[in-house]
Design an enzyme around this catalytic site. Structure first.
Site, short mmCIF file in Angstrom:
data_model
loop_
_atom_site.label_atom_id
_atom_site.label_comp_id
_atom_site.label_asym_id
_atom_site.label_seq_id
_atom_site.Cartn_x
_atom_site.Cartn_y
_atom_site.Cartn_z
N ASP A 45 -6.05 -10.18 -3.44
CA ASP A 45 -6.15 -8.82 -2.89
C ASP A 45 -5.15 -8.59 -1.76
OD1 ASP A 45 -7.41 -6.22 -2.53
OD2 ASP A 45 -8.26 -7.04 -0.69
N LYS A 98 -1.27 -0.09 -6.60
CA LYS A 98 -1.88 -1.37 -6.97
C LYS A 98 -3.37 -1.19 -7.29
CE LYS A 98 -3.91 -3.41 -2.94
NZ LYS A 98 -4.29 -4.65 -2.34
N ASP A 100 3.61 -0.62 -2.24
CA ASP A 100 2.86 -1.45 -1.29
C ASP A 100 2.85 -0.64 0.00
OD1 ASP A 100 1.96 -3.17 0.68
OD2 ASP A 100 2.81 -4.94 -0.27
N HIS A 101 1.71 -0.04 0.33
CA HIS A 101 1.71 0.93 1.43
C HIS A 101 2.06 0.31 2.77
CE1 HIS A 101 -2.50 -0.52 1.90
NE2 HIS A 101 -2.30 -0.24 3.17
N ARG A 153 -10.42 13.63 -14.18
CA ARG A 153 -11.35 13.95 -15.28
C ARG A 153 -12.21 15.18 -14.99
NH1 ARG A 153 -14.12 9.70 -18.96
NH2 ARG A 153 -12.43 8.29 -19.49
N HIS A 208 0.63 -7.63 0.15
CA HIS A 208 0.97 -7.28 1.53
C HIS A 208 1.56 -8.46 2.31
CE1 HIS A 208 -1.09 -3.69 0.57
NE2 HIS A 208 -2.30 -4.08 0.86
N GLU A 211 -9.86 -8.13 8.83
CA GLU A 211 -10.68 -6.93 8.64
C GLU A 211 -12.08 -7.20 9.18
OE1 GLU A 211 -9.67 -4.78 4.65
OE2 GLU A 211 -9.69 -6.93 4.22
N LYS A 270 -12.25 -11.02 5.54
CA LYS A 270 -13.19 -9.93 5.82
C LYS A 270 -14.27 -10.41 6.79
CE LYS A 270 -12.59 -7.16 1.64
NZ LYS A 270 -12.11 -5.99 2.38
#
Length: 485
Positions: free
Chosen positions: A231, A144, A173-174, A47, A236, A212, A334
């Site tokens: 998530d 995603k 999906d990295h 943008r 994954h 994480e 997390k």
């Protein structure tokens, strides 16, 4: 049809965080290694209204920040920046897509990377169609999240599928771009010692952990609407499970590999409401410490009440001949003590130990596949302790390490997106996710969420910096097993 190498790469969301941290550094790496097609033009759009020079300057700043210092070269970065042009574009304004015609011809071989909110997918595709940029040599990559349940995923896929057939859609999906994930396939299917024992007859259980140390990190709106189950597990972790559990494909090509993954995903046993207490543990982090510093709770970070889970552990079953009776333990969360992604394959004990009479204790062999932050494969074996053994042989567990960083020290460690972007440009779909895979994943996750709702399951608080709620330990310990912490 066969896709030719793209002559132009069109990046939507080019001023965003993903572009600065991953996409531009990945493209820079491919440029330095002379892997990009000669003359490939990169058209960046977002943008913001920027000139070409302003965007090039911001791209070089991003490279300086995110490319390892020993790989960054100012001259190479300036050379890479000459590939970049910038087009300010509002995806909700279909008339603004006409600006792309100054840089892209409808008959060009074009690769598009769409890194925007899913709400912009439909207007973006309509805008591309309006200027003829959905032709036979155009392929579309989607980042995603691809929906928040099966219904919304189908809505997105239908919108994309209206303009692009499946063989020109590249769902990312990295994790599938990571070297160690691809090495899992090499480990299984290029070594005859593993495949004969890769089954319920020899494997006791499998653990897949994605932990994480961070909290929300500015993803408040998205994460609170998603939670750990949607998530991380939906994409994954289920992809990693499918790669561990799949049958050998006939070839290493897009359809053969993905056909076998889909079979696994469709074999996942649903978790019923009366099994929730046994098979699932939910958690939400409270206040704690990290590196000696106090960290806030999830609710304090969020600024409101929430029942969203920041941790989930599950016992998953794959109902087929190869895996009957073998539990797959999945765990992600997390604010845990350590950042790691790993797969642990624990084999069964030897049926009879000839050393037991002398007091020697044997433990099961384990194969530990570390995906991040360290890329490593470790096989843990039993060996004899040095000594004369007058009172009987003593055993000790000894690791055989294949450190990919050392074994391939002459190769640069690449960002996962380098492989994925190059495959997109070259039209190779093997490491991208097919629609039936996505929908099989969502179908199972939707069933889990429905069972959680029916059981009125709520997350237990766990201390930030711990390995999750007590229920997660109970989930695996009741079976006489332990997490690989």
């Amino acid at each position: 049809m066969t896709l030719t190498k793209a002559s132009t790469l069109l990046l939507f969301g080019a001023t965003g965080d993903l572009s600065h941290r991953m996409l531009l550094p990945s493209l820079y790496g491919l440029h330095v290694d002379e892997l990009l097609p000669e003359g490939l033009k990169i058209v960046a759009t977002a943008r913001s209204q920027l000139t070409d020079d302003e965007f090039r300057a911001s791209a070089i700043e991003a490279l300086e920040e995110h490319v390892p210092a020993d790989f960054f070269d100012a001259g190479k970065a300036a050379e890479f920046a000459t590939r970049l042009v910038y087009v300010g574009l509002d995806a909700t304004d279909i008339s603004s897509f006409a600006r792309l015609q100054e840089h892209i011809r409808p008959d060009q071989s074009l690769a598009i990377f769409l890194s925007t909110a899913p709400s912009l997918f439909e207007p973006t595709i309509a805008g591309l169609e309006s200027v003829g940029l959905t032709g036979e040599q155009v392929r579309m990559a989607l980042e995603k999240p691809l929906g928040f349940d099966l219904a919304s995923s189908r809505e997105i896929n239908d919108a994309v599928g209206a303009a692009f057939p499946e063989d020109r859609i590249f769902r990312i999906d990295h994790y599938l771009g990571k070297e160690t994930v691809q090495n899992l396939l090499a480990l299984r299917f290029a070594n005859s010692i593993f495949e004969p024992i890769w089954n319920a007859g020899h494997i006791d259980h499998v653990q897949i952990s994605v932990s994480e140390t961070v909290g929300l990190e500015g993803r408040t709106g998205y994460y609170d609407g998603a939670g750990a189950l949607r998530d991380m597990v939906q994409n994954h972790m289920l992809q990693l499970l499918a790669l561990v559990a799949m049958e050998p494909p006939t070839e290493f090509d897009a359809n053969s590999v993905r056909d076998e993954k889909v079979k696994v995903l469709r074999s996942l046993r649903p978790i019923r409401p009366d099994e929730v207490d046994h098979d699932i543990a939910l958690g939400q982090y409270g206040a704690g410490t990290e590196d000696g510093k106090a960290t806030p709770s999830y609710l304090d970070e969020l600024g409101k009440d929430s029942t969203t889970e920041t941790f989930v552990a599950l016992e998953v079953r794959v109902e087929n001949w190869r895996w009957a009776g073998v539990p797959f333990y999945l765990r992600t969360g997390k604010r845990l003590p350590e950042r790691k992604t790993e797969i642990v394959i624990q084999f069964k004990c030897v049926p009879h130990s000839i050393f037991a009479a002398g007091g020697a204790r044997s433990v099961p062999n384990r194969l530990v596949i570390e995906i991040q932050p360290r890329e490593n494969i470790r096989l843990e074996l039993m060996a004899k302790r040095p000594g004369l053994d007058r009172d009987g042989i003593r055993l000790r567990e000894v690791p055989l390490d294949l450190s990919l960083a050392n074994a391939f020290a002459d190769h640069r460690r690449r960002i996962a997106y380098e492989r994925l972007l190059l495959d997109l440009i070259e039209g190779q779909q093997t490491l991208f996710v097919r629609r039936d895979e996505v929908e099989a994943q969502w179908q199972w996750i939707d069933g889990v969420r429905a069972s959680l709702a029916a059981a009125r399951a709520a997350p237990q608080e766990y201390k930030a910096g711990s390995w999750g709620p007590r229920a997660a330990q109970s989930l695996i310990e009741r079976d006489g097993r332990q997490w690989n912490d």
